[in-house]
Design an enzyme around this catalytic site. Structure first.
Site, short mmCIF file in Angstrom:
data_model
loop_
_atom_site.label_atom_id
_atom_site.label_comp_id
_atom_site.label_asym_id
_atom_site.label_seq_id
_atom_site.Cartn_x
_atom_site.Cartn_y
_atom_site.Cartn_z
N GLY A 1 -5.04 -29.17 -47.16
CA GLY A 1 -6.20 -30.32 -46.96
C GLY A 1 -6.80 -30.16 -45.63
O GLY A 1 -8.00 -30.82 -45.65
N ASP B 1 -10.14 -35.83 -42.44
CA ASP B 1 -11.31 -35.21 -41.97
C ASP B 1 -10.97 -33.88 -41.71
O ASP B 1 -12.04 -33.13 -41.28
CB ASP B 1 -11.53 -35.74 -40.41
CG ASP B 1 -10.53 -35.60 -39.43
OD1 ASP B 1 -9.71 -34.83 -39.63
OD2 ASP B 1 -10.53 -36.33 -38.37
N ARG C 1 -2.65 -19.25 -37.39
CA ARG C 1 -1.25 -18.92 -37.30
C ARG C 1 -1.10 -17.64 -38.24
O ARG C 1 -1.77 -17.30 -39.17
CB ARG C 1 -0.17 -20.03 -37.55
CG ARG C 1 -0.24 -20.41 -38.97
CD ARG C 1 1.12 -21.29 -39.29
NE ARG C 1 0.83 -21.90 -40.52
CZ ARG C 1 0.71 -23.45 -40.74
NH1 ARG C 1 0.48 -24.07 -39.71
NH2 ARG C 1 0.39 -23.86 -41.92
N ARG D 1 4.56 -21.35 -50.52
CA ARG D 1 5.29 -22.67 -50.61
C ARG D 1 6.06 -22.73 -51.70
O ARG D 1 5.84 -22.44 -52.88
CB ARG D 1 4.66 -23.85 -50.45
CG ARG D 1 3.96 -23.71 -48.84
CD ARG D 1 2.80 -24.77 -48.78
NE ARG D 1 2.20 -25.04 -47.56
CZ ARG D 1 1.27 -24.32 -46.98
NH1 ARG D 1 0.62 -23.29 -47.78
NH2 ARG D 1 0.72 -24.42 -45.85
N ASP E 1 6.52 -28.51 -49.57
CA ASP E 1 5.43 -27.78 -49.14
C ASP E 1 5.35 -27.30 -47.96
O ASP E 1 4.43 -26.40 -47.48
CB ASP E 1 4.05 -28.66 -49.33
CG ASP E 1 4.18 -29.95 -48.50
OD1 ASP E 1 5.17 -30.53 -48.65
OD2 ASP E 1 3.23 -30.14 -47.74
#
Length: 478
Positions: free
Chosen positions: A92, A125, A179, A186, A257
């Site tokens: 997201g 956002d 990262r 997942r 997740d």
């Protein structure tokens, strides 16, 4: 562009096709100010000679890396969040930006956080606060120093937006994090396919994970391959849970997740390090029931693995998966002895049950005495009673209830010589919440990054002194 031969792009995930992710565009930020560059890992993967402008071009504007993915991909997944199934999640506020091989041939992902909205942003956002980025850098560095197999905070760039958040003073500064991780695959990626009853795609994903992460299973086929993958993932995540416990770390949000197939720790939101041993210590203010409390983390990981196994049952009988899940407890116990002994530099007694009983006594004493988690490990590394006697907490070690712990420590002394200057410190490097908040306050109030940089230097010193292995033994692709 100054890319060395160590740069080995290999965007294999994109080859799986459109059923597993959605192409997205990165946000356009008004400012790109580099705040953290992981030069050590950049050099390892052939990106160490990038100029600052080139760095921000790739890790702030997200222009494709040479020979890599043409467009970022927001990965699709579902997940249990605090044990409630949620089919409306996915990447997201992040995406997979690129993939490459490390020096051992293992696949690495560039994953982002705060890079903009995706089809899975819902009402968010798609941004990351600068405080959140700073906290992720600190968590990853400290865990790596303490021997936890963790994602690396590769890049942190301040992006010049003002964000409104309900859990910190607003408006607050914004950032985008990249990262570096050996996997973003997942448990929830498999749960999504089970939810939509797609055994065909489940087999594709299983084959992908075997091919990329567990090639030693390549000679297995069908249900045996699925069961073998599940067993490997159970072992990897049992080791992860044990590593967190030895580090005194509370992840905070152990949803399905936030756990992956390689057993690599990642995604640091409301994390904490325990100041004292407390099984009920929680990291997230919204974890009102203590579901992911310090002492319940092994249970949480085991439960998440059961959901992963449930998803795999779409293509493999439960009877073939259950033995692997039943092995979680002994695998965790074995890994806990290994990780705790590594941190204390002890040698096993040869009696596994006795070693486990000894560790239970250590946990019990730490909880009852409130002696201080990091201080205890600092004082008793190498089981040197004379050194521990010089500690600020030396009085705790004179208590009668400590005698069995002392005997157990001294019986397992490994004869290690503590030559590094770090071990002459009276107190250890730590990262409890008060320290984190203090580091952030200096940045927020005065844009003073000096304390943050000093803390990272201190963590580097701990890493060098402790010399703890933190890489899960995941085989490279053959």
């Amino acid at each position: 562009m100054p890319f060395t031969p160590a740069y080995r792009p290999d965007p294999v995930f994109a080859k799986l096709g459109p059923d597993f992710a959605d192409p997205v565009a990165a946000a356009r930020f008004p400012q790109l100010k580099l705040r953290r560059r992981n030069q050590d890992w950049a050099a390892r993967i052939g990106l160490g000679a990038l100029t600052e402008e080139e760095w921000t071009t790739h890790f702030g504007r997200f222009e494709p890396l040479p020979g890599n993915m043409n467009a970022p991909l927001a990965m699709r997944y579902h997940g249990h969040q605090f044990r409630v199934y949620n089919p409306d999640i996915g990447d997201g506020r992040g995406f997979l930006f690129g993939q490459l091989r490390d020096g051992a041939g293992r696949l690495l992902d560039f994953g982002t956080k705060g890079s903009g909205q995706t089809p899975y942003s819902r009402f968010g956002d798609g941004r990351l606060t600068l405080k959140g980025g700073v906290r992720e850098v600190l968590a990853a560095e400290m865990l790596d120093a303490l021997g936890v197999y963790t994602s690396k905070a590769f890049s942190l760039i301040e992006t010049g937006e003002e964000l409104v958040r309900g859990d910190e003073p607003s408006p607050t500064r914004s950032s985008v994090l990249v990262r570096l991780s050996h996997s973003h695959m997942r448990f929830g990626s498999f749960q999504r396919l089970a939810f939509f009853e797609r055994p065909d795609l489940m087999r594709v994903l299983v084959d992908h994970c075997v091919d990329v992460y567990y090639p030693d299973l390549a000679d297995r086929s069908g249900e045996a391959r699925v069961a073998g993958l599940f067993a490997a993932v159970v072992r990897a995540n049992a080791r992860l849970a044990a590593s967190w416990m030895a580090a005194g770390f509370v992840h905070g949000v152990l949803n399905t997740d936030n756990l992956n197939v390689t057993g690599e720790s990642f995604d640091y939101g409301p994390w904490r390090f325990v100041p004292e041993s407390d099984p009920e210590f929680t990291a997230a203010y919204f974890d009102e029931q203590g579901l992911y409390a310090f002492g319940r983390q092994p249970e949480a990981v085991s439960w998440a693995l059961s959901q992963f196994g449930g998803a795999l049952s779409l293509i493999c009988p439960v009877a073939q998966l259950e033995p692997a899940l039943a092995h979680f407890a002994p695998a965790y116990q074995s890994a806990l002895v290994e990780r705790m002994f590594a941190r204390l530099k002890l040698k096993a007694s040869g009696d596994a049950a006795a070693d486990l009983d000894f560790l239970q006594g250590v946990f019990n004493w730490l909880t009852e005495s409130r002696a201080g988690w990091d201080q205890f490990f600092h004082d008793w590394v190498g089981a040197d009673a004379a050194r521990a006697g010089q500690s600020p907490r030396a009085a705790h070690y004179e208590r009668a209830d400590f005698a069995p712990v002392r005997e157990g420590l001294e019986a397992r002394a490994g004869g290690v010589q503590l030559t590094h200057a770090y071990w002459r410190r009276p107190t250890p490097v730590s990262l409890v919440i008060e320290e984190v908040e203090g580091l952030w306050a200096a940045i927020a109030e005065r844009d003073d990054w000096s304390a943050f940089e000093r803390k990272l230097a201190d963590i580097d010193e701990l890493r060098a002194a402790a010399a703890l292995s933190c890489h899960q033994p995941v085989a490279p692709k053959v």
